[in-house]
Design a protein around this motif. Sequence first.
Motif, short mmCIF file in Angstrom:
data_model
loop_
_atom_site.label_atom_id
_atom_site.label_comp_id
_atom_site.label_asym_id
_atom_site.label_seq_id
_atom_site.Cartn_x
_atom_site.Cartn_y
_atom_site.Cartn_z
N GLU A 124 38.66 51.56 26.51
CA GLU A 124 39.54 52.38 27.34
C GLU A 124 38.71 53.14 28.37
N THR A 125 39.21 53.18 29.60
CA THR A 125 38.62 53.85 30.78
C THR A 125 37.42 53.10 31.36
N ARG A 126 37.00 52.00 30.72
CA ARG A 126 35.89 51.22 31.26
C ARG A 126 36.38 50.25 32.34
N GLU A 127 35.43 49.56 33.00
CA GLU A 127 35.78 48.59 34.05
C GLU A 127 36.07 47.22 33.43
N LEU A 128 37.06 46.55 33.96
CA LEU A 128 37.42 45.20 33.52
C LEU A 128 37.23 44.23 34.68
N GLU A 129 36.60 43.08 34.39
CA GLU A 129 36.46 42.04 35.41
C GLU A 129 36.69 40.67 34.78
N LEU A 130 37.64 39.92 35.33
CA LEU A 130 37.92 38.55 34.91
C LEU A 130 37.55 37.64 36.07
N SER A 131 36.87 36.52 35.78
CA SER A 131 36.42 35.63 36.85
C SER A 131 36.83 34.19 36.57
N CYS A 132 37.03 33.45 37.67
CA CYS A 132 37.55 32.09 37.60
C CYS A 132 36.84 31.24 38.65
N SER A 154 49.77 45.93 43.87
CA SER A 154 50.07 47.32 44.23
C SER A 154 50.28 48.18 42.99
N GLU A 155 50.36 47.53 41.81
CA GLU A 155 50.54 48.27 40.57
C GLU A 155 49.36 48.00 39.64
N GLY A 156 49.01 48.97 38.83
CA GLY A 156 47.98 48.78 37.83
C GLY A 156 46.56 48.86 38.34
N SER A 157 46.38 49.26 39.60
CA SER A 157 45.03 49.43 40.18
C SER A 157 44.21 48.15 40.13
N PHE A 158 44.86 47.00 40.34
CA PHE A 158 44.15 45.73 40.36
C PHE A 158 43.48 45.50 41.71
N LEU A 159 42.30 44.86 41.67
CA LEU A 159 41.59 44.46 42.88
C LEU A 159 41.25 42.99 42.76
N LEU A 160 41.64 42.19 43.74
CA LEU A 160 41.41 40.75 43.71
C LEU A 160 40.46 40.35 44.83
N THR A 161 39.40 39.58 44.49
CA THR A 161 38.46 39.07 45.49
C THR A 161 38.29 37.57 45.29
N ASN A 162 37.98 36.88 46.38
CA ASN A 162 37.78 35.42 46.33
C ASN A 162 36.80 35.04 47.43
N ASP A 163 35.61 34.55 47.04
CA ASP A 163 34.60 34.16 48.02
C ASP A 163 34.51 32.65 48.19
N LYS A 170 39.73 42.58 39.13
CA LYS A 170 39.02 43.75 38.63
C LYS A 170 39.96 44.93 38.44
N VAL A 171 39.61 45.75 37.46
CA VAL A 171 40.26 47.04 37.25
C VAL A 171 39.15 48.06 37.06
N ALA A 172 39.12 49.10 37.87
CA ALA A 172 38.02 50.06 37.82
C ALA A 172 38.08 50.93 36.57
N ARG A 173 39.28 51.25 36.10
CA ARG A 173 39.44 52.14 34.94
C ARG A 173 40.60 51.63 34.09
N VAL A 174 40.27 51.06 32.95
CA VAL A 174 41.26 50.38 32.12
C VAL A 174 42.15 51.37 31.38
N ASN A 175 43.44 51.05 31.36
CA ASN A 175 44.43 51.80 30.60
C ASN A 175 45.11 50.82 29.65
N ARG A 176 45.04 51.09 28.35
CA ARG A 176 45.57 50.14 27.36
C ARG A 176 47.04 49.82 27.60
N ALA A 177 47.83 50.83 27.91
CA ALA A 177 49.26 50.63 28.08
C ALA A 177 49.58 49.73 29.28
N VAL A 178 48.67 49.70 30.24
CA VAL A 178 48.93 48.95 31.48
C VAL A 178 48.21 47.60 31.50
N HIS A 179 46.99 47.54 30.96
CA HIS A 179 46.13 46.38 31.21
C HIS A 179 45.90 45.46 30.02
#
Length: 245
Positions: A124-132, A154-163, A170-179
């Motif tokens: 909880e409150t840590r950073e989450l990153e999933l990659s594909c 726009s919800e859940g503080s998600f950030l999406l990148t694609n190079d 990515k989620v900068a600060r994880v919330n169990r109820a949301v993520h």
Amino acid sequence: MMMMSVSLLVLYFTTQISGLEVKSVPEVSGGFVHTELEKTVSLTCLSEPQEAELVWLRNGQLISVAAGNTWGSSRLCVTPVTKYDHAAIFTCQMKNNASVNASVQLEVTYAPLHSGKEEVSVEETRELELSCDVVANPPVLVSWQRHGDPIDLSEGSFLLTNDGVMSRLKVARVNRAVHQGPYSCVTSSPIYPNRTKSFEVTVTDKTLQFQTDLIFPMIAGLVVIGCTTLLAIVSRWKWITQCYK
């Protein structure tokens, strides 16, 4: 686009008039050889006159071939084809006259390599990153889903990148109820079936994190104080002992 068309025309025209011809299995089409990963491409260079000595180049770099495979005709195999062979240009030319040459370019198609399921645990409150992995030819469309529905960035503080190589959620600060829950990365290709990589994200309780940069100086200070106190006691004890002698 016009410059590309002119380049392809020159490549094709040169192949026809130079005295050299490159044949291929699969067949050459407009200067290109279309193939897929793990396949074999067989190239044959034919010359007129027959006694001409031939050499092969890959992207301008000389390829070493057997001595008996250079006179009059020369064969070259690319096996197995990899994604690094995509857009590679193979050129056959006369050894004593580099201006006499013929070239073909490989067009390698392949799907992304991602698949399977990954278990992800994050506090909880840590950073989450999933990659594909999304490297593919032709390029693919990428979509991220949670519980089977498209993720609303726009919800859940998600950030999406694609190079073009990796797509990351990515989620900068994880919330169990949301993520917490199931996620999936889905790629759509114009020529290959859709591919999916799944993630199961579990959010755990936050653990107490000690600040080691503060603890170590504190421990060192306590050790110094303890040693100083011990030396003082020993010295005092010696003095008391001497008084009682």
